[in-house]
Design an enzyme around this catalytic site. Structure first.
Site, mmCIF file in Angstrom:
data_model
loop_
_atom_site.group_PDB
_atom_site.id
_atom_site.type_symbol
_atom_site.label_atom_id
_atom_site.label_comp_id
_atom_site.label_asym_id
_atom_site.label_seq_id
_atom_site.Cartn_x
_atom_site.Cartn_y
_atom_site.Cartn_z
ATOM 1 N N THR A 180 -8.776 -27.361 -1.546
ATOM 2 C CA THR A 180 -8.191 -26.522 -0.490
ATOM 3 C C THR A 180 -7.627 -27.415 0.603
ATOM 4 O O THR A 180 -8.209 -28.449 0.922
ATOM 5 C CB THR A 180 -9.205 -25.504 0.090
ATOM 6 O OG1 THR A 180 -8.634 -24.907 1.252
ATOM 7 C CG2 THR A 180 -10.525 -26.119 0.465
ATOM 8 N N ASP A 184 -6.434 -15.811 -8.471
ATOM 9 C CA ASP A 184 -5.905 -15.865 -9.837
ATOM 10 C C ASP A 184 -6.878 -15.352 -10.896
ATOM 11 O O ASP A 184 -6.477 -15.106 -12.039
ATOM 12 C CB ASP A 184 -5.441 -17.294 -10.180
ATOM 13 C CG ASP A 184 -6.523 -18.351 -9.975
ATOM 14 O OD1 ASP A 184 -7.713 -18.025 -10.116
ATOM 15 O OD2 ASP A 184 -6.154 -19.510 -9.682
ATOM 16 N N GLN A 207 -11.094 -19.016 -2.574
ATOM 17 C CA GLN A 207 -9.937 -18.457 -1.859
ATOM 18 C C GLN A 207 -8.882 -18.027 -2.868
ATOM 19 O O GLN A 207 -7.863 -17.456 -2.505
ATOM 20 C CB GLN A 207 -9.314 -19.518 -0.964
ATOM 21 C CG GLN A 207 -10.232 -20.016 0.135
ATOM 22 C CD GLN A 207 -9.643 -21.246 0.801
ATOM 23 O OE1 GLN A 207 -8.775 -21.162 1.634
ATOM 24 N NE2 GLN A 207 -10.127 -22.403 0.401
ATOM 25 N N ASN A 208 -9.116 -18.348 -4.136
ATOM 26 C CA ASN A 208 -8.090 -18.082 -5.146
ATOM 27 C C ASN A 208 -8.085 -16.612 -5.550
ATOM 28 O O ASN A 208 -9.123 -15.955 -5.588
ATOM 29 C CB ASN A 208 -8.315 -18.960 -6.378
ATOM 30 C CG ASN A 208 -8.082 -20.410 -6.046
ATOM 31 O OD1 ASN A 208 -7.554 -20.727 -4.979
ATOM 32 N ND2 ASN A 208 -8.476 -21.300 -6.934
ATOM 33 N N HIS A 222 -10.367 -13.959 -0.723
ATOM 34 C CA HIS A 222 -9.026 -13.428 -0.466
ATOM 35 C C HIS A 222 -8.589 -12.367 -1.475
ATOM 36 O O HIS A 222 -7.394 -12.149 -1.676
ATOM 37 C CB HIS A 222 -7.999 -14.576 -0.442
ATOM 38 C CG HIS A 222 -8.122 -15.449 0.761
ATOM 39 N ND1 HIS A 222 -7.612 -16.735 0.823
ATOM 40 C CD2 HIS A 222 -8.702 -15.227 1.964
ATOM 41 C CE1 HIS A 222 -7.881 -17.245 2.016
ATOM 42 N NE2 HIS A 222 -8.547 -16.370 2.714
ATOM 43 N N ARG A 231 4.043 -13.939 -9.920
ATOM 44 C CA ARG A 231 2.772 -14.676 -9.896
ATOM 45 C C ARG A 231 1.817 -14.124 -10.962
ATOM 46 O O ARG A 231 1.144 -14.877 -11.652
ATOM 47 C CB ARG A 231 2.096 -14.562 -8.526
ATOM 48 C CG ARG A 231 2.746 -15.416 -7.463
ATOM 49 C CD ARG A 231 1.917 -15.466 -6.189
ATOM 50 N NE ARG A 231 0.708 -16.275 -6.307
ATOM 51 C CZ ARG A 231 0.682 -17.591 -6.271
ATOM 52 N NH1 ARG A 231 1.791 -18.277 -6.122
ATOM 53 N NH2 ARG A 231 -0.447 -18.254 -6.398
ATOM 54 N N CYS A 235 -4.096 0.885 -1.719
ATOM 55 C CA CYS A 235 -3.094 1.756 -1.094
ATOM 56 C C CYS A 235 -2.588 1.072 0.175
ATOM 57 O O CYS A 235 -3.385 0.664 1.029
ATOM 58 C CB CYS A 235 -3.723 3.119 -0.762
ATOM 59 S SG CYS A 235 -2.556 4.214 0.102
ATOM 60 N N TYR A 285 4.994 -11.031 -6.386
ATOM 61 C CA TYR A 285 3.664 -10.870 -6.980
ATOM 62 C C TYR A 285 3.721 -10.603 -8.482
ATOM 63 O O TYR A 285 2.842 -11.028 -9.225
ATOM 64 C CB TYR A 285 2.847 -9.804 -6.218
ATOM 65 C CG TYR A 285 2.196 -10.454 -5.022
ATOM 66 C CD1 TYR A 285 1.016 -11.174 -5.159
ATOM 67 C CD2 TYR A 285 2.821 -10.448 -3.788
ATOM 68 C CE1 TYR A 285 0.456 -11.850 -4.092
ATOM 69 C CE2 TYR A 285 2.267 -11.118 -2.710
ATOM 70 C CZ TYR A 285 1.093 -11.820 -2.867
ATOM 71 O OH TYR A 285 0.540 -12.498 -1.813
ATOM 72 N N CYS A 316 -4.933 5.301 2.251
ATOM 73 C CA CYS A 316 -5.170 6.739 2.318
ATOM 74 C C CYS A 316 -6.652 7.013 2.068
ATOM 75 O O CYS A 316 -7.307 6.283 1.331
ATOM 76 C CB CYS A 316 -4.294 7.481 1.300
ATOM 77 S SG CYS A 316 -4.814 7.271 -0.402
HETATM 78 P P1 NAD Z 1 -3.024 -24.826 -0.552
HETATM 79 O O1 NAD Z 1 -1.870 -24.610 -1.456
HETATM 80 O O2 NAD Z 1 -2.824 -24.732 0.918
HETATM 81 O O3 NAD Z 1 -3.632 -26.297 -0.823
HETATM 82 C C1 NAD Z 1 -3.931 -26.765 -2.104
HETATM 83 C C2 NAD Z 1 -4.766 -28.023 -1.976
HETATM 84 O O4 NAD Z 1 -5.132 -28.420 -3.291
HETATM 85 C C3 NAD Z 1 -4.017 -29.205 -1.332
HETATM 86 O O5 NAD Z 1 -4.824 -29.771 -0.307
HETATM 87 C C4 NAD Z 1 -3.846 -30.188 -2.506
HETATM 88 O O6 NAD Z 1 -3.917 -31.546 -2.088
HETATM 89 C C5 NAD Z 1 -5.029 -29.829 -3.379
HETATM 90 N N1 NAD Z 1 -4.861 -30.141 -4.811
HETATM 91 C C6 NAD Z 1 -3.709 -30.169 -5.540
HETATM 92 N N2 NAD Z 1 -3.973 -30.483 -6.820
HETATM 93 C C7 NAD Z 1 -5.325 -30.641 -6.895
HETATM 94 C C8 NAD Z 1 -6.217 -30.965 -7.967
HETATM 95 N N3 NAD Z 1 -5.766 -31.181 -9.213
HETATM 96 N N4 NAD Z 1 -7.552 -31.055 -7.694
HETATM 97 C C9 NAD Z 1 -8.028 -30.819 -6.418
HETATM 98 N N5 NAD Z 1 -7.214 -30.520 -5.385
HETATM 99 C C10 NAD Z 1 -5.896 -30.432 -5.611
HETATM 100 O O7 NAD Z 1 -4.177 -23.856 -1.043
HETATM 101 P P2 NAD Z 1 -5.400 -23.215 -0.274
HETATM 102 O O8 NAD Z 1 -6.046 -24.217 0.621
HETATM 103 O O9 NAD Z 1 -6.229 -22.568 -1.314
HETATM 104 O O10 NAD Z 1 -4.760 -22.089 0.699
HETATM 105 C C11 NAD Z 1 -3.711 -21.215 0.334
HETATM 106 C C12 NAD Z 1 -4.097 -19.723 0.273
HETATM 107 O O11 NAD Z 1 -3.131 -19.084 -0.537
HETATM 108 C C13 NAD Z 1 -5.385 -19.471 -0.462
HETATM 109 O O12 NAD Z 1 -6.330 -19.109 0.459
HETATM 110 C C14 NAD Z 1 -5.108 -18.349 -1.475
HETATM 111 O O13 NAD Z 1 -5.485 -17.091 -1.025
HETATM 112 C C15 NAD Z 1 -3.647 -18.372 -1.662
HETATM 113 N N6 NAD Z 1 -3.280 -19.027 -2.960
HETATM 114 C C16 NAD Z 1 -4.012 -18.785 -4.100
HETATM 115 C C17 NAD Z 1 -3.656 -19.412 -5.293
HETATM 116 C C18 NAD Z 1 -4.501 -19.150 -6.537
HETATM 117 O O14 NAD Z 1 -5.121 -18.121 -6.655
HETATM 118 N N7 NAD Z 1 -4.540 -20.091 -7.499
HETATM 119 C C19 NAD Z 1 -2.577 -20.268 -5.345
HETATM 120 C C20 NAD Z 1 -1.842 -20.478 -4.151
HETATM 121 C C21 NAD Z 1 -2.215 -19.858 -2.964
#
Ligand code: NAD
Length: 249
Positions: A194, A107, A104-105, A122, A73, A130, A70, A134
């Site tokens: 996604t 970042d 879901q991001n 997420h 990241r 914590c 983390y 706690c």
């Molecule tokens: P994932 O990594 O499972 O899938 C990413 C998707 O994005 C793929 O289907 C891919 O084809 C598509 N993609 C790639 N480049 C793209 C673009 N330029 N434009 C549009 N689509 C594009 O990610 P997810 O479905 O979000 O699930 C993974 C989980 O992990 C998330 O729910 C999240 O909590 C976490 N995560 C977050 C981040 C972040 O915050 N940026 C990064 C990785 C994972």
């Protein structure tokens, strides 16, 4: 003229007629900003699959390893800036009555682009909580420091702190589920970047379709959602969304 002309026109007409628009974003929207997705290239860290480190079991087993992941990241994301796709959604969000974003991001790039009405499904990399939950500690607290200790502590009980993100296998907080469910009552629902594999987030797309929304997907790769959305668009977010703005009716 763009090769996406038919999709552009269809979606623009739908957006134009819509009173309520909801967008669900995943890691793909941040790919062009340099944030690694979990499943694409860059989904491995020191030969560990990211999905295997983002679990409570991994943290229980080896909190130092998970924190190193983390910290890596956080450090990587701290150098990333919102891209054209984040900017278009931020602009849409300035009409807050009819727009809701569920991401879901973790970042923080939507927030950095000044997007309003964001449901953080997420959690976020920029808050800690914590590990033992706690009773003295709040649900989470902000910490943007770029020099966290190897094992950050809960300032309330002195135990281990963890990133305030939802790990695989963990439940979504009830108030977040409620806000997301409310956003499904919309005319147009667009899922962007996604893989539509991680539940319950992936289920939001099916649910929006069942509730009568017109559904579209923007993703260069086909996903399980591509089969049932009304309009699958095989494009990257940072290319397609600005076109949608440019060719706005
Ligand atoms: P994932 O990594 O499972 O899938 C990413 C998707 O994005 C793929 O289907 C891919 O084809 C598509 N993609 C790639 N480049 C793209 C673009 N330029 N434009 C549009 N689509 C594009 O990610 P997810 O479905 O979000 O699930 C993974 C989980 O992990 C998330 O729910 C999240 O909590 C976490 N995560 C977050 C981040 C972040 O915050 N940026 C990064 C990785 C994972």
């Amino acid at each position: 003229m763009s090769s996406f002309a038919p999709e552009l026109q269809t979606l623009q007409e739908r957006l134009q007629a819509a009173k309520r628009i909801t967008v669900l974003t995943g890691a793909g929207i941040s790919a062009a900003s340099g944030v690694p997705t979990f499943r694409g290239d860059g989904g491995l860290w020191r030969n560990h699959r990211s999905q295997d480190l983002a679990t409570p079991q991994a943290f229980e087993r080896d909190p130092k390893l998970v924190w190193e992941f983390y910290q890596w990241r956080r450090n990587k994301v701290s150098h990333c800036r919102p891209n054209a796709a984040h900017e278009v959604l931020a602009e849409w969000s300035r009409h807050p009555d009819g727009f809701q974003l569920i991401t879901q991001n973790v970042d923080g790039l939507h927030e950095l682009a000044d997007t309003r009405n964001v449901v953080r499904f997420h959690g976020t990399l920029w808050e800690l909580s914590c590990w033992r939950r706690c009773p003295e500690s709040p649900q989470s607290w902000e910490d943007r420091s770029d020099s966290l200790p190897p094992l950050p502590q809960c300032p309330f009980c002195g135990g281990l702190a963890r990133p305030a993100v939802v790990w695989f296998g963990e439940p979504i907080a009830p108030h977040v589920l409620q806000n997301a469910a409310a956003a499904l009552h919309c005319d147009v629902f667009i899922t962007i970047g996604t893989s539509a594999l991680v539940y319950p987030a992936a289920g939001l797309i099916e649910q929006a379709a069942r509730e009568g929304a017109y559904t579209a997907e923007i993703n260069p790769e086909a996903t399980p959602a591509s089969r049932f959305v009304d309009l699958p668009i095989a494009a990257s977010a940072e290319k397609f969304l600005p076109l949608l703005e440019k060719f706005r009716i």
